[in-house]
Design a protein around this motif. Structure first.
Motif, short mmCIF file in Angstrom:
data_model
loop_
_atom_site.label_atom_id
_atom_site.label_comp_id
_atom_site.label_asym_id
_atom_site.label_seq_id
_atom_site.Cartn_x
_atom_site.Cartn_y
_atom_site.Cartn_z
N ARG A 44 -19.75 -18.95 53.27
CA ARG A 44 -19.38 -20.13 52.50
C ARG A 44 -19.32 -21.37 53.39
O ARG A 44 -18.93 -21.29 54.55
CB ARG A 44 -18.02 -19.92 51.83
N THR A 49 -26.65 -25.16 50.46
CA THR A 49 -26.99 -26.08 49.39
C THR A 49 -27.45 -27.42 49.97
O THR A 49 -28.44 -28.00 49.49
CB THR A 49 -25.79 -26.29 48.45
N ASP A 72 -29.21 -24.95 40.19
CA ASP A 72 -27.99 -24.24 40.54
C ASP A 72 -27.74 -23.21 39.44
O ASP A 72 -27.32 -23.55 38.34
CB ASP A 72 -26.82 -25.23 40.63
N LYS A 74 -25.61 -20.76 39.17
CA LYS A 74 -24.20 -20.53 38.80
C LYS A 74 -23.73 -21.62 37.84
O LYS A 74 -23.09 -21.33 36.83
CB LYS A 74 -23.33 -20.51 40.05
N GLY A 77 -24.91 -21.02 34.48
CA GLY A 77 -24.37 -19.82 33.84
C GLY A 77 -25.26 -18.60 33.92
O GLY A 77 -24.97 -17.58 33.29
N TYR A 80 -23.76 -15.17 34.51
CA TYR A 80 -22.33 -15.29 34.22
C TYR A 80 -22.14 -15.37 32.71
O TYR A 80 -21.78 -14.39 32.08
CB TYR A 80 -21.74 -16.53 34.91
N GLU A 135 -27.32 -20.72 44.51
CA GLU A 135 -26.28 -19.86 43.93
C GLU A 135 -26.90 -18.71 43.15
O GLU A 135 -26.56 -18.44 42.01
CB GLU A 135 -25.34 -20.68 43.03
N ASP A 137 -26.90 -15.45 44.01
CA ASP A 137 -26.35 -14.13 44.36
C ASP A 137 -26.24 -13.21 43.14
O ASP A 137 -26.73 -12.08 43.14
CB ASP A 137 -24.96 -14.27 44.99
N ARG A 138 -25.56 -13.70 42.13
CA ARG A 138 -25.33 -12.89 40.93
C ARG A 138 -26.65 -12.58 40.22
O ARG A 138 -26.87 -11.48 39.75
CB ARG A 138 -24.37 -13.62 39.99
#
Length: 151
Positions: A44, A49, A72, A74, A77, A80, A135, A137-138
């Motif tokens: 982090r 970014t 981005d 994240k 959404g 998520y 972002e 990762d997910r």
């Protein structure tokens, strides 16, 4: 000046003014090179970014046929509040806004979208398109699970 102040080092995440962003020449060149790195990772607050936004700022020049699209995931959404396949919907909306692809029909179709990008690139040998997914990762985690038969 009395009763006045400035917060010199406060900025939105990743939006570092050009005069404050230095170094990382090799990393920047690697992102810009078709044979370079396609992943940036680290802990982090290490400037991932900021690096992507700096590449976007330097590369993006529609008049010269260079498009850099920073997303981005994240904040949008993806992975998520929205399924990862919604990335294609977001990508199509952005590509329409950038005049790379034409207005869509009823439903986003990945193959038509990729064909549209390919046609845009083929129309002029000097054109380049750089997609910068931040972002992620997910998104990558869920995509890996999906490929293994998970979700």
């Amino acid at each position: 000046m009395p009763f006045a102040y400035t917060e010199t080092y406060v900025t939105s995440a990743g939006l570092v003014p050009p005069e404050m962003f230095y170094g990382r020449k090799h990393a920047r060149e690697s992102i810009l090179s078709p044979q370079g790195s396609c992943f940036i990772y680290g802990g982090r607050q290490l400037g991932k970014t900021a690096l992507l936004r700096d590449v976007e700022r330097q590369f993006h020049s529609p008049d010269q046929g260079r498009i850099a699209l920073w997303l981005d995931l994240k904040a949008r959404g993806i992975g998520y509040d929205r399924p990862i396949d919604d990335l294609w919907v977001i990508l199509e909306d952005e590509l329409i806004r950038l005049s790379i692809v034409k207005r869509r029909s009823q439903r986003v179709q990945m193959d038509k979208l990729l064909r549209g990008i390919s046609e845009w690139l083929s129309a002029d040998s000097g054109r380049r398109f750089l997609l910068l997914l931040d972002e992620a990762d997910r998104f990558l985690q869920l995509d890996g699970t999906k490929e293994q038969g998970g979700e």
